[in-house]
Scaffold this motif. Structure first.
Motif, PDB file in Angstrom:
ATOM      1  N   GLY A 151     -49.246  22.433  60.147  1.00 52.62           N
ATOM      2  CA  GLY A 151     -48.122  21.790  60.803  1.00 52.62           C
ATOM      3  C   GLY A 151     -46.780  22.351  60.386  1.00 52.62           C
ATOM      4  N   TRP A 152     -46.808  23.514  59.746  1.00 51.58           N
ATOM      5  CA  TRP A 152     -45.570  24.150  59.293  1.00 51.58           C
ATOM      6  C   TRP A 152     -44.821  24.781  60.459  1.00 51.58           C
ATOM      7  CZ3 TRP A 152     -46.677  27.372  54.232  1.00 51.58           C
ATOM      8  CH2 TRP A 152     -47.078  26.501  53.211  1.00 51.58           C
ATOM      9  N   GLN A 153     -43.598  25.134  60.182  1.00 53.36           N
ATOM     10  CA  GLN A 153     -42.782  25.886  61.129  1.00 53.36           C
ATOM     11  C   GLN A 153     -42.726  27.351  60.715  1.00 53.36           C
ATOM     12  OE1 GLN A 153     -38.336  25.212  60.128  1.00 53.36           O
ATOM     13  NE2 GLN A 153     -39.398  23.400  59.350  1.00 53.36           N
ATOM     14  N   VAL A 154     -42.366  28.198  61.667  1.00 53.48           N
ATOM     15  CA  VAL A 154     -42.112  29.609  61.392  1.00 53.48           C
ATOM     16  C   VAL A 154     -40.663  29.888  61.772  1.00 53.48           C
ATOM     17  CG1 VAL A 154     -42.666  31.989  62.012  1.00 53.48           C
ATOM     18  CG2 VAL A 154     -44.504  30.312  61.752  1.00 53.48           C
ATOM     19  N   GLU A 155     -39.869  30.296  60.796  1.00 52.74           N
ATOM     20  CA  GLU A 155     -38.462  30.595  61.045  1.00 52.74           C
ATOM     21  C   GLU A 155     -38.291  32.086  61.311  1.00 52.74           C
ATOM     22  OE1 GLU A 155     -35.552  29.015  58.474  1.00 52.74           O
ATOM     23  OE2 GLU A 155     -36.290  26.954  58.680  1.00 52.74           O
TER      24      GLU A 155
ATOM     25  N   LEU B 283     -38.783  17.462  61.623  1.00 53.21           N
ATOM     26  CA  LEU B 283     -39.264  18.838  61.527  1.00 53.21           C
ATOM     27  C   LEU B 283     -39.589  19.209  60.094  1.00 53.21           C
ATOM     28  CD1 LEU B 283     -39.830  21.483  63.057  1.00 53.21           C
ATOM     29  CD2 LEU B 283     -37.446  22.126  62.636  1.00 53.21           C
ATOM     30  N   PHE B 284     -38.813  18.740  59.134  1.00 53.33           N
ATOM     31  CA  PHE B 284     -38.987  19.144  57.745  1.00 53.33           C
ATOM     32  C   PHE B 284     -39.746  18.117  56.905  1.00 53.33           C
ATOM     33  CE2 PHE B 284     -35.520  21.747  59.287  1.00 53.33           C
ATOM     34  CZ  PHE B 284     -35.786  22.976  58.724  1.00 53.33           C
ATOM     35  N   GLY B 285     -40.249  17.067  57.529  1.00 54.43           N
ATOM     36  CA  GLY B 285     -41.055  16.099  56.793  1.00 54.43           C
ATOM     37  C   GLY B 285     -40.259  15.306  55.772  1.00 54.43           C
ATOM     38  N   ILE B 286     -39.088  14.842  56.165  1.00 53.32           N
ATOM     39  CA  ILE B 286     -38.212  14.073  55.271  1.00 53.32           C
ATOM     40  C   ILE B 286     -38.163  12.642  55.763  1.00 53.32           C
ATOM     41  CG2 ILE B 286     -35.801  13.777  54.541  1.00 53.32           C
ATOM     42  CD1 ILE B 286     -35.548  16.857  54.771  1.00 53.32           C
ATOM     43  N   ASN B 287     -38.315  11.716  54.839  1.00 50.99           N
ATOM     44  CA  ASN B 287     -38.223  10.304  55.230  1.00 50.99           C
ATOM     45  C   ASN B 287     -37.535   9.501  54.144  1.00 50.99           C
ATOM     46  OD1 ASN B 287     -40.314   9.989  53.274  1.00 50.99           O
ATOM     47  ND2 ASN B 287     -41.845  10.404  54.871  1.00 50.99           N
TER      48      ASN B 287
END
Length: 278
Positions: free
Chosen positions: A136-140, A274-278
């Motif tokens: 579930g990661w992103q690619v920058e 997107l970055f998994g911050i809560n």
């Protein structure tokens, strides 16, 4: 330069692009730049606090290559406030990926500016990118806009979430008429691409970059909406340190995105998801 903002840090406000490093770290064999100063995670946290930022995202500097140890150490100091974007090699192991994930990493970056060869995404990178998608990661992607039409499609075909850095890095002479930028706008329809409203000075210098940003913003807003746009300080603004500072970067963003609700979505909800911050 601007004065610090007084927004309390309890507000969800996320800076999605910054770097930490020291000049004595081992450097990548192939690099465009070598630092002559140090920037620590403590210095970065101080800037977040001064400017009312609740969280930050540290991006592995390209000149450190795939040695992510300093990045992981920084994330470990502030695991509740920081996330990381690593650089990895095509043969990175499953164990290494899981260790990065445990350390707060939520994606990988390809820094491909300056004529760097485009990786063989459908060949040597295929299995690693498939695992990145599973995590579930992103690619920058940091690449000149002209090449985005050949860089993005294979990544999108794999179902990856793709983040394009620094407004897409257009040809300064073309600005919003750069065909690569127009392709970037068209890529919004698939729902897999995010764009960072960051480092406008990397699109032609301080003044020209800001002119481009003002022209690009309504187009990006129309195609992507606040739900897939991000803000990043690009601190410490490597190779452009004399043009800006953290406060000035934030001030330029607030002037560009004048609507408070859109700013809240961009720096809050969008970035947090997107970055998994809560």
């Amino acid at each position: 330069m601007s004065q610090p903002c007084a927004t309390p840090a309890t507000v969800l406000r996320i800076d999605t692009h910054a770097h930490v490093f020291t000049r004595d770290l081992p450097l990548a064999d192939v690099r465009r730049y070598a630092p002559t100063y140090d920037v620590t995670v403590e210095q970065y946290i101080a800037r977040l606090d001064t400017h009312g930022m609740s969280h930050g995202v540290l991006v592995q500097p390209s000149f450190l290559g795939s040695d992510n140890r300093y990045l992981l150490a920084a994330l470990a100091r502030y695991p509740q406030r920081l996330r990381g974007i690593a650089m990895v090699d095509a043969d990175v192991s499953e164990q290494q990926l899981l260790a990065l994930q445990a350390g707060g990493v939520v994606g990988i970056r390809f820094n491909l500016v300056g004529g760097a060869p485009v990786p063989d995404f459908t060949g040597v990178w295929r299995s690693t990118l498939a695992r990145i998608a599973q995590l579930g990661w992103q690619v920058e992607i940091h690449r000149e806009a002209v090449d985005l039409p050949r860089v993005l499609p294979p990544l999108l075909a794999m179902g990856l979430k793709v983040v394009v850095d620094h407004f897409g890095r257009v040809d300064a002479a073309l600005g919003v008429d750069d065909p690569g930028f127009r392709y970037l706008l068209s890529s919004a329809a698939g729902g897999q691409v995010w764009v960072k409203l960051s480092a406008s000075y990397r699109n032609g210098g301080a003044e020209q970059g800001q002119r481009f940003a003002r022209q690009a913003w309504p187009l990006l807003r129309e195609h992507f909406g606040a739900q897939r746009l991000l803000w990043g300080s690009d601190w410490p603004h490597t190779q452009h340190e004399s043009l800006t500072d953290y406060g000035h970067s934030w001030q330029q963003f607030t002037q560009l995105v004048s609507d408070e609700e859109q700013r809240r979505i961009i720096t809050g909800q969008t970035a947090a998801q997107l970055f998994g911050i809560n």
